[in-house]
Design a protein around this motif. Structure first.
Motif, PDB file in Angstrom:
ATOM      1  N   GLY A 293       0.758  -1.244   0.000  1.00 54.98           N
ATOM      2  CA  GLY A 293       0.000   0.000   0.000  1.00 54.98           C
ATOM      3  C   GLY A 293       0.783   1.284   0.000  1.00 54.98           C
ATOM      4  O   GLY A 293       0.189   2.352  -0.003  1.00 54.98           O
TER       5      GLY A 293
ATOM      6  N   MET B 290      -9.445   7.564 -10.187  1.00 52.21           N
ATOM      7  CA  MET B 290      -9.503   6.367  -9.349  1.00 52.21           C
ATOM      8  C   MET B 290      -8.597   6.492  -8.135  1.00 52.21           C
ATOM      9  O   MET B 290      -8.942   6.063  -7.025  1.00 52.21           O
ATOM     10  CB  MET B 290      -9.109   5.139 -10.177  1.00 52.21           C
ATOM     11  CG  MET B 290     -10.082   4.810 -11.307  1.00 52.21           C
ATOM     12  SD  MET B 290      -9.377   3.596 -12.480  1.00 52.21           S
ATOM     13  CE  MET B 290      -9.221   2.157 -11.428  1.00 52.21           C
ATOM     14  N   LEU B 291      -7.449   7.103  -8.342  1.00 48.99           N
ATOM     15  CA  LEU B 291      -6.470   7.218  -7.273  1.00 48.99           C
ATOM     16  C   LEU B 291      -6.846   8.291  -6.264  1.00 48.99           C
ATOM     17  O   LEU B 291      -6.771   8.079  -5.044  1.00 48.99           O
ATOM     18  CB  LEU B 291      -5.090   7.525  -7.878  1.00 48.99           C
ATOM     19  CG  LEU B 291      -3.890   7.531  -6.947  1.00 48.99           C
ATOM     20  CD1 LEU B 291      -3.632   6.136  -6.410  1.00 48.99           C
ATOM     21  CD2 LEU B 291      -2.659   8.045  -7.682  1.00 48.99           C
TER      22      LEU B 291
ATOM     23  N   TRP C  47     -11.555   8.043  -5.821  1.00 45.37           N
ATOM     24  CA  TRP C  47     -12.070   6.742  -5.423  1.00 45.37           C
ATOM     25  C   TRP C  47     -11.208   6.099  -4.347  1.00 45.37           C
ATOM     26  O   TRP C  47     -11.608   5.089  -3.761  1.00 45.37           O
ATOM     27  CB  TRP C  47     -12.179   5.820  -6.633  1.00 45.37           C
ATOM     28  CG  TRP C  47     -13.207   6.272  -7.639  1.00 45.37           C
ATOM     29  CD1 TRP C  47     -14.026   7.366  -7.570  1.00 45.37           C
ATOM     30  CD2 TRP C  47     -13.512   5.628  -8.873  1.00 45.37           C
ATOM     31  NE1 TRP C  47     -14.818   7.458  -8.681  1.00 45.37           N
ATOM     32  CE2 TRP C  47     -14.532   6.392  -9.513  1.00 45.37           C
ATOM     33  CE3 TRP C  47     -13.042   4.493  -9.523  1.00 45.37           C
ATOM     34  CZ2 TRP C  47     -15.064   6.046 -10.747  1.00 45.37           C
ATOM     35  CZ3 TRP C  47     -13.574   4.151 -10.763  1.00 45.37           C
ATOM     36  CH2 TRP C  47     -14.586   4.925 -11.361  1.00 45.37           C
ATOM     37  N   LYS C  48     -10.014   6.647  -4.150  1.00 44.00           N
ATOM     38  CA  LYS C  48      -9.098   6.179  -3.097  1.00 44.00           C
ATOM     39  C   LYS C  48      -8.700   4.714  -3.273  1.00 44.00           C
ATOM     40  O   LYS C  48      -8.519   3.976  -2.290  1.00 44.00           O
ATOM     41  CB  LYS C  48      -9.722   6.382  -1.708  1.00 44.00           C
ATOM     42  CG  LYS C  48     -10.213   7.785  -1.426  1.00 44.00           C
ATOM     43  CD  LYS C  48      -9.094   8.796  -1.413  1.00 44.00           C
ATOM     44  CE  LYS C  48      -9.605  10.184  -1.038  1.00 44.00           C
ATOM     45  NZ  LYS C  48      -8.547  11.204  -1.072  1.00 44.00           N
ATOM     46  N   LEU C  49      -8.569   4.266  -4.502  1.00 42.59           N
ATOM     47  CA  LEU C  49      -8.148   2.888  -4.743  1.00 42.59           C
ATOM     48  C   LEU C  49      -6.648   2.761  -4.541  1.00 42.59           C
ATOM     49  O   LEU C  49      -5.890   3.692  -4.849  1.00 42.59           O
ATOM     50  CB  LEU C  49      -8.525   2.462  -6.165  1.00 42.59           C
ATOM     51  CG  LEU C  49     -10.026   2.438  -6.487  1.00 42.59           C
ATOM     52  CD1 LEU C  49     -10.256   2.039  -7.934  1.00 42.59           C
ATOM     53  CD2 LEU C  49     -10.752   1.483  -5.554  1.00 42.59           C
ATOM     54  N   PRO C  50      -6.165   1.629  -4.038  1.00 42.24           N
ATOM     55  CA  PRO C  50      -4.724   1.456  -3.849  1.00 42.24           C
ATOM     56  C   PRO C  50      -3.984   1.407  -5.184  1.00 42.24           C
ATOM     57  O   PRO C  50      -4.553   0.988  -6.205  1.00 42.24           O
ATOM     58  CB  PRO C  50      -4.621   0.116  -3.106  1.00 42.24           C
ATOM     59  CG  PRO C  50      -5.890  -0.597  -3.408  1.00 42.24           C
ATOM     60  CD  PRO C  50      -6.938   0.458  -3.583  1.00 42.24           C
TER      61      PRO C  50
ATOM     62  N   TRP D 243      -1.842  -0.599  -6.481  1.00 39.21           N
ATOM     63  CA  TRP D 243      -1.711  -1.874  -7.180  1.00 39.21           C
ATOM     64  C   TRP D 243      -2.974  -2.203  -7.968  1.00 39.21           C
ATOM     65  O   TRP D 243      -2.917  -2.854  -9.022  1.00 39.21           O
ATOM     66  CB  TRP D 243      -1.367  -3.002  -6.195  1.00 39.21           C
ATOM     67  CG  TRP D 243      -2.419  -3.304  -5.170  1.00 39.21           C
ATOM     68  CD1 TRP D 243      -2.522  -2.775  -3.924  1.00 39.21           C
ATOM     69  CD2 TRP D 243      -3.514  -4.224  -5.303  1.00 39.21           C
ATOM     70  NE1 TRP D 243      -3.609  -3.295  -3.266  1.00 39.21           N
ATOM     71  CE2 TRP D 243      -4.235  -4.192  -4.086  1.00 39.21           C
ATOM     72  CE3 TRP D 243      -3.956  -5.063  -6.325  1.00 39.21           C
ATOM     73  CZ2 TRP D 243      -5.364  -4.968  -3.866  1.00 39.21           C
ATOM     74  CZ3 TRP D 243      -5.087  -5.840  -6.109  1.00 39.21           C
ATOM     75  CH2 TRP D 243      -5.781  -5.791  -4.902  1.00 39.21           C
ATOM     76  N   VAL D 244      -4.141  -1.758  -7.494  1.00 35.48           N
ATOM     77  CA  VAL D 244      -5.379  -1.964  -8.251  1.00 35.48           C
ATOM     78  C   VAL D 244      -5.328  -1.161  -9.547  1.00 35.48           C
ATOM     79  O   VAL D 244      -5.724  -1.640 -10.622  1.00 35.48           O
ATOM     80  CB  VAL D 244      -6.596  -1.558  -7.403  1.00 35.48           C
ATOM     81  CG1 VAL D 244      -7.872  -1.572  -8.261  1.00 35.48           C
ATOM     82  CG2 VAL D 244      -6.749  -2.490  -6.212  1.00 35.48           C
ATOM     83  N   ILE D 245      -4.814   0.066  -9.464  1.00 36.47           N
ATOM     84  CA  ILE D 245      -4.742   0.918 -10.643  1.00 36.47           C
ATOM     85  C   ILE D 245      -3.698   0.385 -11.621  1.00 36.47           C
ATOM     86  O   ILE D 245      -3.847   0.518 -12.838  1.00 36.47           O
ATOM     87  CB  ILE D 245      -4.437   2.365 -10.225  1.00 36.47           C
ATOM     88  CG1 ILE D 245      -5.525   2.844  -9.254  1.00 36.47           C
ATOM     89  CG2 ILE D 245      -4.374   3.292 -11.433  1.00 36.47           C
ATOM     90  CD1 ILE D 245      -5.242   4.169  -8.622  1.00 36.47           C
TER      91      ILE D 245
ATOM     92  N   ALA E 152      -5.512  -2.179 -13.555  1.00 39.94           N
ATOM     93  CA  ALA E 152      -6.406  -1.492 -14.491  1.00 39.94           C
ATOM     94  C   ALA E 152      -5.625  -0.888 -15.649  1.00 39.94           C
ATOM     95  O   ALA E 152      -6.083  -0.897 -16.800  1.00 39.94           O
ATOM     96  CB  ALA E 152      -7.191  -0.402 -13.756  1.00 39.94           C
TER      97      ALA E 152
END
Length: 404
Positions: free
Chosen positions: A36, A379-380, A383-386, A388-390, A393
């Motif tokens: 993270g 998204m980052l 949406w506060k996505l980590p 590694w998810v991005i 994507a």
């Protein structure tokens, strides 16, 4: 020399050997599980070191985190090193760093060895990772700018630093900008108010700390000069990674454009492999600075990995060990605070320049590229996505772009 009573108070009933093993066990656990990025790492450290084991009190931990936020280098790694030093002296700091860092170093070296010989030049997923990198670095610079250049004078200093960095590109430009910004901050912000602080108990002698600070500055000034006569070998590699580790504030993500400027034009790593390694670094736990191990492997095999990793983390060691014994007094000195304010603003500008060239100029090549990078930024940030998810994507999105 430390007295027996002082040693007993610091190491407890386990003694030095037991304390070192305990530090190694806890830091290795963190190195295997801490995903993270730097902010998340600070939370993992707090849970393991402070809440569960109570190696420091809450205020001392907050002071240590504040110090590491001021210093260039990987903030979370420096916090871990600092906790190790406070718990077990200089050896404890080294062990804490090894435990936290080694798992991701091994993973990225293995990935680099597997990657060699593969042709990634036309891979759509690589282009997607480039777009992700633009979004992540832009987000990091935005956050740094809000904290480090929030007013008119500091924002002006940041833009001036960015302009100079773009117009004067040499191995000396970054150091020159940092020095000038520090002098400006010393003059401009020398009368700023300093907050109330509590003392940290640091088992490092001031003579050792002063030696580390002098060595840090000497290497930063001398390595660019020494490499002028060395077109090959370990010295240019060591210099590039040492300077990158010395001039990055805010964690691993913002080191990306600085490293790219060092390794890609030099021909050590091509653009496609660089982004593939960055994606892999996002997927492993531990500090993102271990990306240097991947780059070093491609540049010079296992020995290159050792040199690059040691070089990029060495400034973190020298600075945290060098400043800890003086930090209690430094935090109360308005002149030091003023210089740091100027330096922090200039670093925002240096990274802004690196975001534009080479990252933006070689990645955003069409409206579709801009649109996808904007989605990743959304998204980052919102949406506060980590990260590694991005990254996943981005790989999927880049592949999709090649099919449209």
């Amino acid at each position: 020399m430390e007295s027996k009573e002082q040693a007993a108070a610091r190491y407890g009933s386990k003694g030095k050997a037991g304390t070192y093993l305990e530090v190694l066990a806890v830091s290795t656990k963190l190195g295997l599980t801490s995903f993270g990025g730097p902010v998340a790492h600070i939370g993992y450290f707090h849970n393991e070191y402070i809440r569960r084991r109570k190696w420091m009190d809450e205020r001392s931990y907050a002071d240590l985190v504040a110090l590491c936020q001021f210093l260039p280098g990987p903030a979370s790694s420096q916090v871990g090193i600092g906790i190790g030093v406070i718990r077990g002296g200089l050896v404890g700091g080294l062990i804490a760093w090894l435990g936290f860092t080694l798992p991701s170093v091994v993973a990225l070296v293995l990935f680099a060895l597997l990657l060699q010989g593969m042709d990634l030049g036309n891979a759509g997923w690589i282009h997607g990772l480039k777009l992700v990198a633009v979004a992540i670095v832009a987000h990091a610079i935005l956050g740094m700018g809000q904290k480090l250049a929030p007013d008119r004078s500091r924002a002006t200093l940041a833009i001036a630093a960015a302009s100079i960095a773009l117009l004067w590109q040499s191995v000396f430009s970054q150091v020159g900008i940092i020095v000038a910004a520090g002098l400006f901050g010393l003059w401009m912000y020398r009368k700023a108010e300093t907050p109330e602080v509590t003392d940290l108990n640091i088992p490092v002698k001031r003579g050792v700390a002063l030696f580390c600070l002098v060595l840090f500055a000497a290497l930063l000034a001398a390595l660019p000069l020494l490499r002028q006569g060395a077109v090959s070998g370990w010295l240019p590699l060591f210099d590039s990674f040492y300077r990158s580790g010395s001039l990055v504030f805010g964690g691993g993500h913002v080191v990306l454009p600085l490293l790219e400027r060092e390794v890609v034009p030099a021909g050590w790593v091509n653009k496609e492999d660089f982004l593939a390694g960055y994606g892999a670094a996002q997927a492993v736990p531990g500090p993102l600075f271990t990306f240097a191990a991947f780059l070093g492997t491609l540049a010079g095999g296992i020995s290159g990995a050792v040199i690059a990793t040691a070089a990029i983390f060495l400034p973190a060691f020298l600075l945290i060990i060098g400043t800890l014994p003086f930090w209690n007094a430094m935090r109360r000195n308005p002149k030091v605070q003023g210089a740091l304010v100027g330096i922090n603003a200039a670093v925002v500008g240096i990274l802004l320049a690196a975001l534009y060239d080479p990252l933006w100029t070689t990645t955003i090549l069409s409206p579709a590229d801009f649109a996808m990078a904007a989605v990743f930024f959304l998204m980052l940030v919102f949406w506060k996505l980590p990260p590694w998810v991005i990254v996943i994507a981005g790989a999927l999105g880049g592949t999709l772009l090649t099919l449209i």
